[in-house]
Design a protein around this motif. Structure first.
Motif, PDB file in Angstrom:
ATOM      1  N   TYR A 163     -28.039 -21.805 -31.790  1.00  0.00           N
ATOM      2  CA  TYR A 163     -27.706 -22.909 -32.680  1.00  0.00           C
ATOM      3  C   TYR A 163     -27.996 -22.533 -34.140  1.00  0.00           C
ATOM      4  O   TYR A 163     -27.186 -22.764 -35.040  1.00  0.00           O
TER       5      TYR A 163
ATOM      6  N   SER B 280     -25.451 -20.047 -35.473  1.00  0.00           N
ATOM      7  CA  SER B 280     -24.192 -20.670 -35.869  1.00  0.00           C
ATOM      8  C   SER B 280     -24.345 -21.428 -37.181  1.00  0.00           C
ATOM      9  O   SER B 280     -23.432 -21.466 -38.000  1.00  0.00           O
TER      10      SER B 280
ATOM     11  N   LEU C 188     -18.893 -26.793 -33.966  1.00  0.00           N
ATOM     12  CA  LEU C 188     -18.450 -26.695 -35.354  1.00  0.00           C
ATOM     13  C   LEU C 188     -17.061 -27.284 -35.419  1.00  0.00           C
ATOM     14  O   LEU C 188     -16.207 -26.977 -34.582  1.00  0.00           O
TER      15      LEU C 188
ATOM     16  N   MET D 245     -12.010 -27.806 -33.072  1.00  0.00           N
ATOM     17  CA  MET D 245     -13.382 -28.003 -32.608  1.00  0.00           C
ATOM     18  C   MET D 245     -13.782 -26.788 -31.771  1.00  0.00           C
ATOM     19  O   MET D 245     -13.067 -26.398 -30.860  1.00  0.00           O
ATOM     20  N   GLU D 246     -14.911 -26.203 -32.145  1.00  0.00           N
ATOM     21  CA  GLU D 246     -15.387 -25.047 -31.384  1.00  0.00           C
ATOM     22  C   GLU D 246     -16.817 -25.320 -30.944  1.00  0.00           C
ATOM     23  O   GLU D 246     -17.695 -25.540 -31.783  1.00  0.00           O
ATOM     24  N   VAL D 247     -17.036 -25.341 -29.647  1.00  0.00           N
ATOM     25  CA  VAL D 247     -18.382 -25.616 -29.171  1.00  0.00           C
ATOM     26  C   VAL D 247     -19.238 -24.370 -29.357  1.00  0.00           C
ATOM     27  O   VAL D 247     -18.866 -23.287 -28.925  1.00  0.00           O
ATOM     28  N   VAL D 248     -20.352 -24.527 -30.043  1.00  0.00           N
ATOM     29  CA  VAL D 248     -21.285 -23.422 -30.228  1.00  0.00           C
ATOM     30  C   VAL D 248     -22.080 -23.219 -28.951  1.00  0.00           C
ATOM     31  O   VAL D 248     -22.126 -22.135 -28.397  1.00  0.00           O
TER      32      VAL D 248
ATOM     33  N   ASP E 155     -16.432 -25.905 -42.582  1.00  0.00           N
ATOM     34  CA  ASP E 155     -16.899 -26.298 -41.257  1.00  0.00           C
ATOM     35  C   ASP E 155     -17.817 -27.501 -41.391  1.00  0.00           C
ATOM     36  O   ASP E 155     -18.533 -27.643 -42.373  1.00  0.00           O
ATOM     37  N   GLU E 156     -17.797 -28.302 -40.350  1.00  0.00           N
ATOM     38  CA  GLU E 156     -18.806 -29.353 -40.285  1.00  0.00           C
ATOM     39  C   GLU E 156     -19.503 -29.211 -38.942  1.00  0.00           C
ATOM     40  O   GLU E 156     -18.854 -29.218 -37.903  1.00  0.00           O
ATOM     41  N   PRO E 157     -20.827 -29.063 -38.968  1.00  0.00           N
ATOM     42  CA  PRO E 157     -21.518 -28.965 -37.681  1.00  0.00           C
ATOM     43  C   PRO E 157     -21.745 -30.366 -37.110  1.00  0.00           C
ATOM     44  O   PRO E 157     -22.059 -31.290 -37.852  1.00  0.00           O
TER      45      PRO E 157
ATOM     46  N   THR F 188     -22.096 -21.227 -40.759  1.00  0.00           N
ATOM     47  CA  THR F 188     -21.264 -22.400 -41.042  1.00  0.00           C
ATOM     48  C   THR F 188     -20.798 -22.385 -42.499  1.00  0.00           C
ATOM     49  O   THR F 188     -21.564 -22.050 -43.393  1.00  0.00           O
ATOM     50  N   ILE F 189     -19.543 -22.731 -42.699  1.00  0.00           N
ATOM     51  CA  ILE F 189     -18.997 -22.801 -44.061  1.00  0.00           C
ATOM     52  C   ILE F 189     -19.216 -24.208 -44.582  1.00  0.00           C
ATOM     53  O   ILE F 189     -18.550 -25.148 -44.152  1.00  0.00           O
ATOM     54  N   PRO F 190     -20.148 -24.384 -45.513  1.00  0.00           N
ATOM     55  CA  PRO F 190     -20.556 -25.734 -45.858  1.00  0.00           C
ATOM     56  C   PRO F 190     -19.575 -26.491 -46.745  1.00  0.00           C
ATOM     57  O   PRO F 190     -19.607 -27.704 -46.792  1.00  0.00           O
TER      58      PRO F 190
ATOM     59  N   ASN G  19     -23.335 -28.932 -29.109  1.00  0.00           N
ATOM     60  CA  ASN G  19     -23.346 -28.554 -30.533  1.00  0.00           C
ATOM     61  C   ASN G  19     -22.020 -27.886 -30.844  1.00  0.00           C
ATOM     62  O   ASN G  19     -21.641 -26.935 -30.170  1.00  0.00           O
TER      63      ASN G  19
ATOM     64  N   ILE H 298      -6.518 -32.949 -34.066  1.00  0.00           N
ATOM     65  CA  ILE H 298      -7.788 -32.345 -33.670  1.00  0.00           C
ATOM     66  C   ILE H 298      -7.532 -31.498 -32.434  1.00  0.00           C
ATOM     67  O   ILE H 298      -6.916 -31.966 -31.479  1.00  0.00           O
ATOM     68  N   HIS H 299      -7.929 -30.245 -32.521  1.00  0.00           N
ATOM     69  CA  HIS H 299      -7.765 -29.368 -31.360  1.00  0.00           C
ATOM     70  C   HIS H 299      -9.104 -29.226 -30.677  1.00  0.00           C
ATOM     71  O   HIS H 299     -10.002 -28.584 -31.223  1.00  0.00           O
ATOM     72  N   PRO H 300      -9.254 -29.839 -29.529  1.00  0.00           N
ATOM     73  CA  PRO H 300     -10.553 -29.749 -28.863  1.00  0.00           C
ATOM     74  C   PRO H 300     -10.783 -28.374 -28.271  1.00  0.00           C
ATOM     75  O   PRO H 300      -9.860 -27.573 -28.162  1.00  0.00           O
ATOM     76  N   ASP H 301     -12.023 -28.113 -27.934  1.00  0.00           N
ATOM     77  CA  ASP H 301     -12.382 -26.857 -27.272  1.00  0.00           C
ATOM     78  C   ASP H 301     -12.142 -27.057 -25.781  1.00  0.00           C
ATOM     79  O   ASP H 301     -12.857 -27.798 -25.117  1.00  0.00           O
TER      80      ASP H 301
ATOM     81  N   PHE I 125     -14.915 -25.070 -22.866  1.00  0.00           N
ATOM     82  CA  PHE I 125     -16.371 -25.169 -22.784  1.00  0.00           C
ATOM     83  C   PHE I 125     -16.875 -25.850 -21.508  1.00  0.00           C
ATOM     84  O   PHE I 125     -17.710 -25.313 -20.796  1.00  0.00           O
TER      85      PHE I 125
END
Lengths: 263, 547
Positions: B34, B37, A120, A242-245, A130-132, B41-43, A118, B4-7, B10
């Motif tokens: 979940y 978060s 964001l 991309m940030e993993v929740v 943000d898009e989840p 979230t900023i929709p 999951n 795109i900057h990946p995480d 994780f």
């Protein structure tokens, strides 16, 4: 209790072993455990002292309300305590390995491994949002399933394997599975509307030009120019962070695995 | 089109944790994380999410509009230039909160005058749920603090400067930013060299004297936006009479400045009742005043004006000046002054002081009384005490903790505050609804600042302002000439601020000062004041024809 914040707070304390000592339609009273008090009440000196003196310590009680007339913590989107609870919840629920709870195993007790992530997607540029995303990747064949959390949320999982079931070993290694998820995210975002990125680019270019011509007119030091230029990039360069929740390994029964692919 | 900057961290963490099952979470905890978060979230790109977070603050429409515009149109770099009392701080807080919620402002620096640091910290905490730190003498951990409030003077000290300049701030807010109008000052250069992504400059007077003030503020936000200073000055000089040129500049500046005026917002003049009270000297006072007037020719006009204004205020204020004067005279002449002083001591209590007590006794409300003179301040406090009325003193010169203390005392214990100066910026006395301007400053804008202490946003009650003047004296004159006329223009155009700020050859205040200092007679002062007022009138009418 109608507000989603209320339900969340209640679940949170229940899950973490705190007792709800009193509850009405508009308020609830919670007895914290020592551990939870230490976690969210921000009184490190008290707990440090108690431990040093070898004493038990007295965890606090919290009252949450749904309106401003009652004494207690009024719960709404911005309540500071609620945000502390979010942080704590996210810290406690980051990584997992779960096995589907199976009462009566089917003929085949094999559980299929999935990587669930999951995340964001933070859109950054002239504007922000943000898009989840929630993705499941089946670790035997590499099938992707979008909106994974939604699909599995009503199933039961345990931290240990149920009787008469056994987890299969993943064929796809975690690292390469995660790479595939990154690729999936890339595909997904590039298929979306790009106006936000175009706007950001335009703004960036426009302001870069302005800065450049000002610099050329000699009214600005090179150092200052570089600084300003860097700031323009920070403000406008369109990018997605991309940030993993949270995420983990999920072992699903054959039947459930099948349902993931069809639902 | 975009990166795109990946995480990056994780998956390694997950691999590691799988070998340490005690670090893994249960299904319930996983679901809660979940959910947490998704609450955060900023929709969407647009809108102000901060409003949902702050249901306990009643933001006014113009404040919400301002925040929206700064975040979504001006991209986070702007001058907030609302008139005094319209809530610039609230706007800035709302913008800051929005950026914090959206996750792009984590490291924040707020620079304010030292006297406002506490107030900012308090407001951020109470109104915006933002925890801010402010450095004490030796303790400052600039790197650790996320939101820091401090004064420029503190920040630019040698011991802090380098460290602060090395920190990439996401947002910098500068209150009372008109102090940065000169680009050659150390303060200006310090602010310019701060690393800042978003930046807000707060000032009620973006142009104090010259249009170049504004140029310099704009240059902090967007270097090059108005060209370079030389060209800008040239252009403005050529176009000064050509409204198109000026309008062009205004429209450019409008892209990064927000200026709400009282008349455009909910807070209008009807909630402010101004009463001009002309009081007559008693017979004894008049006699004495006439004796003093007989000595007018001994003095240059400025010194005479001072004496005249002082006797309109209190015996005490005048006494001090006379004493100083007598010291410097030869004996025969001094004798006249000494006898005058002796008579002065015999005078009854001052007409204005009596009227003040009368007003206060008729009401059980709190009053703030402003005087120009310290001697009068002492006298009034003593006189109030004689009537069993509790009062506290206030002066802009008090240090921060003393100010806070006096304000607290006034709020909780005393009925009256006797103040010598508005203390300039910031002190907020909204719990008080009655003001007495015991004597009048020359510049009507100063009076506006005083009133701004109690008549500002959030003030729900009507306020009442009494202006005292003694008939047939210089005060009467100030009231007639400056206040009433200017008040009349104000009714016509609503807002005189920028007109008074933009008079060629110096601001209104500067012009007043030079008229008073450089004139040889009262007649000359009158003529010059009349000219000044006509000039203001002319500018007002011109402005009306244009709009």
């Amino acid at each position: 209790m109608t507000s989603p914040h209320f339900d969340f707070v209640k679940d949170f304390f229940n899950t973490n072993g705190c007792t709800i000592t009193e509850e009405s339609p508009s308020h609830m009273n919670i007895q914290l455990t020592n551990a939870m008090d230490e976690e969210i009440m921000n009184r490190p000196f008290y707990w440090h002292y108690m431990k040093k003196m070898n004493r038990q310590g007295e965890p606090m009680q919290l009252t949450f309300t749904e309106n401003t007339d009652e004494p207690g913590i009024y719960l709404h989107a911005g309540t500071p305590k609620l945000h502390t609870i979010y942080e704590t919840a996210m810290k406690k629920g980051k990584l997992t390995r779960l096995y589907e709870a199976v009462d009566e195993p089917q003929a085949n007790g094999a559980l299929t491994p999935w990587l669930v992530v999951n995340a964001l997607l933070h859109y950054r540029g002239k504007q922000t949002k943000d898009e989840p995303v929630s993705v499941g990747l089946q670790l035997l064949h590499g099938t992707f399933v979008p909106r994974m959390m939604e699909r599995i949320s009503n199933y039961a999982f345990n931290m240990t394997v149920s009787d008469y079931t056994f987890p299969m070993t993943p064929i796809i290694q975690l690292k390469s599975a995660y790479k595939r998820i990154e690729g999936y995210v890339e595909n997904h975002t590039s298929s979306q509307n790009h106006n936000w990125a175009r706007d950001s680019h335009q703004q960036l270019e426009q302001e870069e030009q302005l800065l450049q011509s000002f610099y050329e007119s000699g009214d600005m030091s090179e150092d200052q120019f570089n600084k300003e230029h860097e700031q323009l990039f920070k403000r406008y360069r369109p990018r997605i962070e991309m940030e993993v929740v949270n995420g983990g390994l999920f072992y699903l029964s054959q039947q459930t695995s099948q349902e993931m692919l069809t639902s | 089109m975009f990166d795109i900057h990946p995480d990056e961290t994780f998956i390694q963490k997950l691999s590691d944790s799988l070998d340490h099952p005690e670090e893994l979470s249960s299904w319930e905890s996983f679901k809660l994380a979940y959910q947490a978060s998704s609450f955060q979230t900023i929709p969407r790109f647009d809108g102000l999410l901060a409003l949902e977070h702050l249901p306990h603050v009643d933001f006014l429409d113009h404040q919400v509009d301002a925040a929206n515009k700064v975040v979504h149109e001006m991209n986070g770099r702007a001058i907030l230039a609302d008139e005094v009392g319209l809530g610039k701080t609230l706007e800035a807080g709302l913008i800051l909160k929005e950026y914090m919620i959206r996750g792009v402002a984590k490291k924040v620096l707020i620079l304010t005058p030292a006297s406002l640091v506490n107030q900012w910290v308090q407001e951020l905490n109470e109104k915006f749920y933002i925890q801010a730190a402010s450095p004490r003498k030796k303790q400052a951990s600039w790197k650790d603090w996320e939101v820091t409030v401090t004064s420029i003077d503190m920040a630019k000290r040698e011991s802090h400067r380098e460290e602060i300049l090395s920190i990439p701030y996401d947002m910098v807010i500068i209150d009372e930013a008109h102090k940065l109008k000169n680009h050659q000052t150390k303060n200006y250069q310090f602010v310019q060299s701060l690393q800042k992504t978003y930046c807000l400059l707060l000032t009620a007077t973006p142009i104090q004297n010259k249009l170049s003030d504004l140029f310099n503020l704009v240059s902090i936000l967007k270097p090059g936006y108005l060209g370079n200073l030389t060209d800008f000055k040239k252009k403005y000089r050529y176009h000064k009479d050509d409204t198109k040129g000026v309008e062009h500049i205004h429209s450019l500046v409008g892209q990064l400045m927000i200026r709400n005026r009282r008349k455009d917002t909910g807070l209008n003049e009807s909630k402010r009742h101004v009463v001009n009270e002309r009081l007559a000297f008693t017979e004894k006072e008049s006699e004495w005043y006439n004796q003093l007037t007989a000595l007018k020719s001994d003095h240059n006009s400025f010194a005479w004006l001072t004496l005249e204004k002082e006797i309109c205020s209190s015996r005490e204020a005048c006494f001090m000046s006379l004493k100083e004067m007598a010291k410097k005279m030869d004996e025969s002449k001094a004798q006249k002054y000494i006898s005058l002083m002796e008579q002065l001591e015999q005078l009854p209590h001052h007409t204005k002081a009596k009227r003040m007590v009368e007003l206060i006794q008729q009401s059980d409300e709190k009053f703030i009384v402003f005087t120009e003179y310290r001697a009068t301040q002492f006298y009034l406090q003593w006189y109030l005490q004689q009537h069993g009325i509790s009062s506290v003193p206030f002066s802009g010169k008090f240090n921060k903790s003393k100010r806070d203390w006096m304000k607290q005392l006034f709020k909780n214990k005393a009925q009256v505050m006797v103040a010598t100066e508005a203390g300039g910026e910031g002190i907020n006395l909204q719990f008080c609804h009655q003001m007495i301007n015991y004597d009048l400053p020359w510049n009507p804008m100063r009076l506006e600042q005083r009133i701004g202490r109690i008549h500002r946003f959030g003030q729900e009650k009507d306020i009442r302002v009494y202006n005292f003047a003694i008939e047939g004296t210089i005060e009467d004159h100030i009231m007639n000439m400056l206040y009433e006329k200017i008040e009349m223009f104000k009714k016509a155009v609503g807002d005189l601020d920028d007109i008074l700020e933009k008079i060629p050859g110096g601001s209104f205040d500067q012009q007043l000062q030079s008229i008073l200092k450089e004139s040889d007679s009262r007649g000359e002062i009158d003529i010059k004041l009349n000219n000044l007022v006509s000039y203001v009138e002319y500018t007002v009418n011109e402005g009306r024809e244009l709009s």
